[in-house]
Scaffold this motif. Structure first.
Motif, short mmCIF file in Angstrom:
data_model
loop_
_atom_site.label_atom_id
_atom_site.label_comp_id
_atom_site.label_asym_id
_atom_site.label_seq_id
_atom_site.Cartn_x
_atom_site.Cartn_y
_atom_site.Cartn_z
N UNK A 181 20.86 25.20 -11.42
CA UNK A 181 21.07 26.54 -10.88
C UNK A 181 20.53 27.67 -11.73
N UNK A 182 19.63 27.38 -12.66
CA UNK A 182 19.08 28.44 -13.51
C UNK A 182 18.42 29.53 -12.67
N UNK A 183 17.80 29.15 -11.56
CA UNK A 183 17.21 30.13 -10.65
C UNK A 183 18.14 30.45 -9.49
N UNK A 184 18.93 29.49 -9.07
CA UNK A 184 19.79 29.66 -7.90
C UNK A 184 20.75 30.83 -8.06
N UNK A 185 21.40 30.89 -9.19
CA UNK A 185 22.41 31.95 -9.40
C UNK A 185 21.78 33.34 -9.40
N UNK A 186 20.68 33.58 -10.15
CA UNK A 186 20.03 34.90 -10.07
C UNK A 186 19.50 35.22 -8.67
N UNK A 187 18.97 34.22 -7.98
CA UNK A 187 18.49 34.46 -6.62
C UNK A 187 19.64 34.84 -5.69
N UNK A 215 21.46 38.95 -2.77
CA UNK A 215 22.25 39.23 -1.57
C UNK A 215 21.67 38.67 -0.29
N UNK A 216 20.61 37.90 -0.38
CA UNK A 216 19.99 37.29 0.80
C UNK A 216 20.46 35.85 0.95
N UNK A 217 20.36 35.29 2.15
CA UNK A 217 20.72 33.87 2.31
C UNK A 217 19.82 32.98 1.45
N UNK A 218 20.43 32.09 0.69
CA UNK A 218 19.71 31.16 -0.17
C UNK A 218 20.14 29.74 0.18
N UNK A 258 29.49 26.88 -8.41
CA UNK A 258 29.05 28.05 -9.19
C UNK A 258 28.54 29.19 -8.33
N UNK A 259 28.16 28.90 -7.09
CA UNK A 259 27.44 29.89 -6.30
C UNK A 259 28.36 30.70 -5.40
N UNK A 260 27.82 31.81 -4.92
CA UNK A 260 28.57 32.70 -4.04
C UNK A 260 28.36 32.30 -2.57
N UNK A 299 24.98 31.50 -0.68
CA UNK A 299 24.16 30.39 -1.16
C UNK A 299 24.72 29.07 -0.60
N UNK A 300 23.83 28.30 0.01
CA UNK A 300 24.18 26.97 0.51
C UNK A 300 23.43 25.93 -0.30
N UNK A 301 24.15 24.97 -0.85
CA UNK A 301 23.53 23.91 -1.64
C UNK A 301 23.43 22.66 -0.78
N UNK A 302 22.21 22.12 -0.69
CA UNK A 302 21.94 20.94 0.13
C UNK A 302 21.49 19.80 -0.78
N UNK A 303 22.15 18.66 -0.65
CA UNK A 303 21.76 17.48 -1.43
C UNK A 303 20.68 16.73 -0.64
#
Length: 279
Positions: free
Chosen positions: A46-52, A56-59, A75-77, A80-84
């Motif tokens: 998430x080094x990039x995920x969290x700043x992205x 405020x846009x859908x990630x 960790x994310x707001x 942000x959707x995390x997909x495995x």
């Protein structure tokens, strides 16, 4: 131990994770200048995920390792959707979007080929090997892959990323590369154009003049006029051409081409040996 990658070996063996905050900030700024939902490939820890996510846009963050994906979800707001999933299999959205990724170096070419053939995305901000970034952007000469896709995309190198910016430290530097879809393609017939470019890059000959004649698609008078119009030496190599030179060459040799071809932009008539030539 990490979970096995479908591409062989531990996930760490294929990816070097960004730790340099300045590089991460540069990527965030490039993405902030774009619009639309964001898809991050190979999200890792998430080094990039969290700043992205702070934009405020859908990630949508795509991560192969299930344990990393679970940790990242915590960790994310909410935007942000995390997909495995596997970055080479993940189905990209069918709406305009932006792609971001610190690509595993051993998957760079496969990921780029899949990405360039995909519709809908408008900008890709990618971390790749330094030499790959230079070649994709045509620095020092274009490759077959770059020339094949230039009529549809503009490529640019924004920075060299030192190996020490990653953990584990790779044996080569990285590069920050962007690909931007052209509003209007320079070429309409993608398959025909790409077949032609492949024939030229792989054809025999000691220079463009000889190679192009041997393709059987370029009559000698057309070739002479094109070389003169673009100020290209017959001894130049395919890697020396620009995107617009490739596109103009194709307009002259495609099956329904006007042999005279369009006049390249920005050309002027110059007087030589007492007569006017188009240069």
């Amino acid at each position: 131990m990490s979970s096995p990658s479908r591409h062989g070996g531990r996930h760490e063996l294929g990816q070097n994770f960004l730790t340099d905050r300045a590089v991460i900030a540069d990527i965030q700024r490039l993405v902030a200048a774009t619009r639309g939902p964001i898809v991050e490939l190979a999200a890792g820890d998430g080094a990039l995920t969290v700043p992205l996510g702070r934009l405020g846009r859908p990630v949508t963050a795509v991560e192969l390792d299930p344990r990393r994906a679970r940790r990242l979800r915590r960790r994310v707001t909410g935007n942000v959707t995390v997909v495995n999933d596997d970055l080479l299999r993940f189905r990209l959205p069918n709406v305009p979007h932006v792609v971001v990724g610190n690509l595993p170096f051993h998957l760079t070419t496969a990921a780029l080929r899949r990405l360039l053939a995909a519709p809908h995305w408008r900008t890709a901000v990618l971390v790749v090997q330094w030499e790959v970034a230079r070649r994709r952007a045509g620095v020092g000469g274009a490759t077959l892959l770059t020339a094949s896709w230039w009529p549809w995309y503009e490529f640019a190198v924004h920075a060299r990323i030192p190996a020490r910016a990653f953990r584990p430290v790779p044996s080569v530097d990285g590069g920050l590369l962007t690909a931007t879809r052209r509003p209007e393609p320079l070429v309409a017939d993608r398959k025909g154009y790409q077949r032609f470019v492949s024939r030229v890059f792989t054809g025999p000959g000691r220079g463009l003049g000889e190679i192009l004649l041997r393709t059987g698609q370029v009559p000698r008078p057309v070739l002479r006029g094109w070389l003169r119009a673009h100020r290209v030496s017959p001894h130049a190599l395919p890697r020396d051409l620009t995107a617009r030179q490739w596109a103009d060459l194709w307009t002259r040799v495609r099956p329904d081409a006007d042999p005279a071809g369009p006049r390249p932009r920005g050309l002027t008539a110059s007087r030589r040996d007492g007569h006017i030539e188009e240069w």
